[in-house]
Design a protein around this motif. Structure first.
Motif, PDB file in Angstrom:
ATOM      1  N   SER A   1       0.828  -1.203   0.000  1.00 34.37           N
ATOM      2  CA  SER A   1       0.000   0.000   0.000  1.00 34.37           C
ATOM      3  C   SER A   1       0.865   1.256   0.000  1.00 34.37           C
ATOM      4  CB  SER A   1      -0.955   0.002   1.194  1.00 34.37           C
ATOM      5  OG  SER A   1      -0.228  -0.070   2.405  1.00 34.37           O
ATOM      6  N   ALA A   2       1.988   1.225   0.694  1.00 28.27           N
ATOM      7  CA  ALA A   2       2.902   2.379   0.690  1.00 28.27           C
ATOM      8  C   ALA A   2       3.556   2.538  -0.677  1.00 28.27           C
ATOM      9  CB  ALA A   2       3.960   2.219   1.768  1.00 28.27           C
ATOM     10  N   LEU A   3       3.949   1.421  -1.285  1.00 26.39           N
ATOM     11  CA  LEU A   3       4.537   1.482  -2.632  1.00 26.39           C
ATOM     12  C   LEU A   3       3.529   2.015  -3.636  1.00 26.39           C
ATOM     13  CD1 LEU A   3       6.574  -1.850  -2.944  1.00 26.39           C
ATOM     14  CD2 LEU A   3       7.469   0.472  -2.944  1.00 26.39           C
ATOM     15  N   ILE A   4       2.306   1.575  -3.514  1.00 24.15           N
ATOM     16  CA  ILE A   4       1.252   2.036  -4.423  1.00 24.15           C
ATOM     17  C   ILE A   4       1.038   3.538  -4.252  1.00 24.15           C
ATOM     18  CG2 ILE A   4      -1.216   1.907  -4.928  1.00 24.15           C
ATOM     19  CD1 ILE A   4      -1.003  -1.127  -4.211  1.00 24.15           C
ATOM     20  N   ASP A   5       1.015   4.003  -3.019  1.00 26.14           N
ATOM     21  CA  ASP A   5       0.846   5.431  -2.759  1.00 26.14           C
ATOM     22  C   ASP A   5       2.015   6.241  -3.317  1.00 26.14           C
ATOM     23  OD1 ASP A   5      -1.536   4.868  -1.489  1.00 26.14           O
ATOM     24  OD2 ASP A   5      -0.684   4.997   0.545  1.00 26.14           O
ATOM     25  N   GLN A   6       3.228   5.724  -3.137  1.00 29.63           N
ATOM     26  CA  GLN A   6       4.415   6.400  -3.676  1.00 29.63           C
ATOM     27  C   GLN A   6       4.367   6.444  -5.203  1.00 29.63           C
ATOM     28  OE1 GLN A   6       7.854   4.340  -2.193  1.00 29.63           O
ATOM     29  NE2 GLN A   6       7.440   4.881  -0.070  1.00 29.63           N
ATOM     30  N   ALA A   7       3.983   5.324  -5.806  1.00 26.14           N
ATOM     31  CA  ALA A   7       3.904   5.259  -7.269  1.00 26.14           C
ATOM     32  C   ALA A   7       2.845   6.220  -7.796  1.00 26.14           C
ATOM     33  CB  ALA A   7       3.604   3.828  -7.714  1.00 26.14           C
ATOM     34  N   GLU A   8       1.716   6.294  -7.123  1.00 23.81           N
ATOM     35  CA  GLU A   8       0.646   7.203  -7.550  1.00 23.81           C
ATOM     36  C   GLU A   8       1.093   8.653  -7.451  1.00 23.81           C
ATOM     37  OE1 GLU A   8      -2.866   8.526  -9.128  1.00 23.81           O
ATOM     38  OE2 GLU A   8      -2.108   6.472  -9.077  1.00 23.81           O
ATOM     39  N   ALA A   9       1.785   9.001  -6.376  1.00 22.64           N
ATOM     40  CA  ALA A   9       2.273  10.380  -6.215  1.00 22.64           C
ATOM     41  C   ALA A   9       3.298  10.717  -7.296  1.00 22.64           C
ATOM     42  CB  ALA A   9       2.882  10.556  -4.826  1.00 22.64           C
ATOM     43  N   ALA A  10       4.214   9.797  -7.558  1.00 27.54           N
ATOM     44  CA  ALA A  10       5.224  10.037  -8.596  1.00 27.54           C
ATOM     45  C   ALA A  10       4.573  10.074  -9.981  1.00 27.54           C
ATOM     46  CB  ALA A  10       6.296   8.953  -8.541  1.00 27.54           C
ATOM     47  N   ARG A  11       3.539   9.257 -10.202  1.00 26.02           N
ATOM     48  CA  ARG A  11       2.831   9.270 -11.485  1.00 26.02           C
ATOM     49  C   ARG A  11       2.187  10.629 -11.723  1.00 26.02           C
ATOM     50  NH1 ARG A  11      -1.788   9.699 -13.536  1.00 26.02           N
ATOM     51  NH2 ARG A  11      -2.835   9.764 -11.535  1.00 26.02           N
ATOM     52  N   LYS A  12       1.588  11.180 -10.675  1.00 22.55           N
ATOM     53  CA  LYS A  12       0.954  12.496 -10.797  1.00 22.55           C
ATOM     54  C   LYS A  12       1.980  13.578 -11.104  1.00 22.55           C
ATOM     55  CE  LYS A  12      -3.070  11.525  -7.948  1.00 22.55           C
ATOM     56  NZ  LYS A  12      -3.767  11.770  -6.676  1.00 22.55           N
ATOM     57  N   GLU A  13       3.157  13.483 -10.498  1.00 23.75           N
ATOM     58  CA  GLU A  13       4.212  14.453 -10.774  1.00 23.75           C
ATOM     59  C   GLU A  13       4.699  14.334 -12.225  1.00 23.75           C
ATOM     60  OE1 GLU A  13       7.222  13.740  -7.828  1.00 23.75           O
ATOM     61  OE2 GLU A  13       5.983  14.509  -6.205  1.00 23.75           O
ATOM     62  N   ALA A  14       4.859  13.103 -12.705  1.00 18.47           N
ATOM     63  CA  ALA A  14       5.275  12.898 -14.094  1.00 18.47           C
ATOM     64  C   ALA A  14       4.200  13.390 -15.050  1.00 18.47           C
ATOM     65  CB  ALA A  14       5.574  11.418 -14.342  1.00 18.47           C
ATOM     66  N   ASP A  15       2.939  13.160 -14.703  1.00 20.72           N
ATOM     67  CA  ASP A  15       1.827  13.618 -15.521  1.00 20.72           C
ATOM     68  C   ASP A  15       1.792  15.146 -15.595  1.00 20.72           C
ATOM     69  OD1 ASP A  15      -0.549  13.380 -17.103  1.00 20.72           O
ATOM     70  OD2 ASP A  15      -1.744  13.762 -15.304  1.00 20.72           O
ATOM     71  N   ALA A  16       2.063  15.795 -14.479  1.00 25.73           N
ATOM     72  CA  ALA A  16       2.074  17.261 -14.454  1.00 25.73           C
ATOM     73  C   ALA A  16       3.157  17.820 -15.373  1.00 25.73           C
ATOM     74  CB  ALA A  16       2.279  17.763 -13.028  1.00 25.73           C
ATOM     75  N   LEU A  17       4.236  17.072 -15.537  1.00 21.35           N
ATOM     76  CA  LEU A  17       5.312  17.482 -16.440  1.00 21.35           C
ATOM     77  C   LEU A  17       5.021  17.096 -17.891  1.00 21.35           C
ATOM     78  CD1 LEU A  17       8.356  16.425 -14.239  1.00 21.35           C
ATOM     79  CD2 LEU A  17       7.641  18.762 -14.751  1.00 21.35           C
TER      80      LEU A  17
ATOM     81  N   LYS B   1       7.349  -1.848 -10.102  1.00 19.42           N
ATOM     82  CA  LYS B   1       7.483  -1.497 -11.522  1.00 19.42           C
ATOM     83  C   LYS B   1       6.845  -0.142 -11.800  1.00 19.42           C
ATOM     84  CE  LYS B   1       7.687  -5.859 -14.028  1.00 19.42           C
ATOM     85  NZ  LYS B   1       7.012  -6.693 -15.028  1.00 19.42           N
ATOM     86  N   ALA B   2       5.667   0.078 -11.234  1.00 20.25           N
ATOM     87  CA  ALA B   2       4.972   1.346 -11.447  1.00 20.25           C
ATOM     88  C   ALA B   2       5.771   2.506 -10.869  1.00 20.25           C
ATOM     89  CB  ALA B   2       3.581   1.298 -10.815  1.00 20.25           C
ATOM     90  N   LEU B   3       6.336   2.314  -9.682  1.00 22.05           N
ATOM     91  CA  LEU B   3       7.124   3.365  -9.056  1.00 22.05           C
ATOM     92  C   LEU B   3       8.371   3.667  -9.879  1.00 22.05           C
ATOM     93  CD1 LEU B   3       7.590   5.345  -6.766  1.00 22.05           C
ATOM     94  CD2 LEU B   3       8.564   3.467  -5.417  1.00 22.05           C
ATOM     95  N   LEU B   4       9.006   2.640 -10.371  1.00 25.67           N
ATOM     96  CA  LEU B   4      10.191   2.821 -11.212  1.00 25.67           C
ATOM     97  C   LEU B   4       9.834   3.600 -12.481  1.00 25.67           C
ATOM     98  CD1 LEU B   4      13.194   2.127 -11.553  1.00 25.67           C
ATOM     99  CD2 LEU B   4      12.467   0.082 -12.777  1.00 25.67           C
ATOM    100  N   GLN B   5       8.733   3.231 -13.118  1.00 29.35           N
ATOM    101  CA  GLN B   5       8.295   3.936 -14.323  1.00 29.35           C
ATOM    102  C   GLN B   5       7.924   5.380 -14.020  1.00 29.35           C
ATOM    103  OE1 GLN B   5       5.281   2.203 -16.752  1.00 29.35           O
ATOM    104  NE2 GLN B   5       6.453   0.356 -17.167  1.00 29.35           N
ATOM    105  N   ALA B   6       7.237   5.597 -12.911  1.00 29.47           N
ATOM    106  CA  ALA B   6       6.819   6.955 -12.555  1.00 29.47           C
ATOM    107  C   ALA B   6       8.025   7.836 -12.277  1.00 29.47           C
ATOM    108  CB  ALA B   6       5.897   6.910 -11.337  1.00 29.47           C
ATOM    109  N   ARG B   7       9.002   7.301 -11.570  1.00 31.18           N
ATOM    110  CA  ARG B   7      10.227   8.071 -11.299  1.00 31.18           C
ATOM    111  C   ARG B   7      10.995   8.353 -12.587  1.00 31.18           C
ATOM    112  NH1 ARG B   7      12.503   5.008  -5.876  1.00 31.18           N
ATOM    113  NH2 ARG B   7      11.075   6.003  -4.406  1.00 31.18           N
TER     114      ARG B   7
END
Length: 108
Positions: free
Chosen positions: A34-50, A82-88
């Motif tokens: 759940s923490a990894l998912i939350d981190q990945a979602e936050a990083a995904r939103k940051e990448a999306d904003a860019l 994997k999602a967190l790695l992609q988002a970062r």
């Protein structure tokens, strides 16, 4: 073809480019799904904003949530990593391009 090769070489030269070739479990610190998912979602939103959210990141996050709901912790960890790695990587790509976009314009 030239653009693809230059983009691939660009990713290889970026600090996060080496992360793309690494094992996701080795790059992402151990944490509950759940923490990894939350981190990945936050990083995904940051990448999306860019403007550099990667194609599969959101679906990996959704799959990680579904695996967690089914009780498959290992699969959820794998997908969330994997999602967190992609988002970062998407975020790093966006930051790099914001600074170096002029370099990509061909000179006549």
């Amino acid at each position: 073809m030239k653009k693809v090769l230059s983009l691939l070489s660009l990713l290889a030269l970026m600090p996060s480019g080496t992360m793309l070739l690494a094992d996701p479990a080795a790059v992402v610190p151990a944490a509950p799904s759940s923490a990894l998912i939350d981190q990945a979602e936050a990083a995904r939103k940051e990448a999306d904003a860019l403007g550099y959210e990667w194609r599969d990141t959101a679906s990996l996050i959704q799959s990680a949530r579904e695996a967690l709901q089914k009780g498959d912790q290992a699969e959820s960890d794998k997908l969330a990593s994997k999602a967190l790695l992609q988002a970062r990587a998407g975020k790093a790509q966006g930051q790099y391009m914001a600074k170096n976009w002029k370099m990509m314009i061909p000179k006549n």
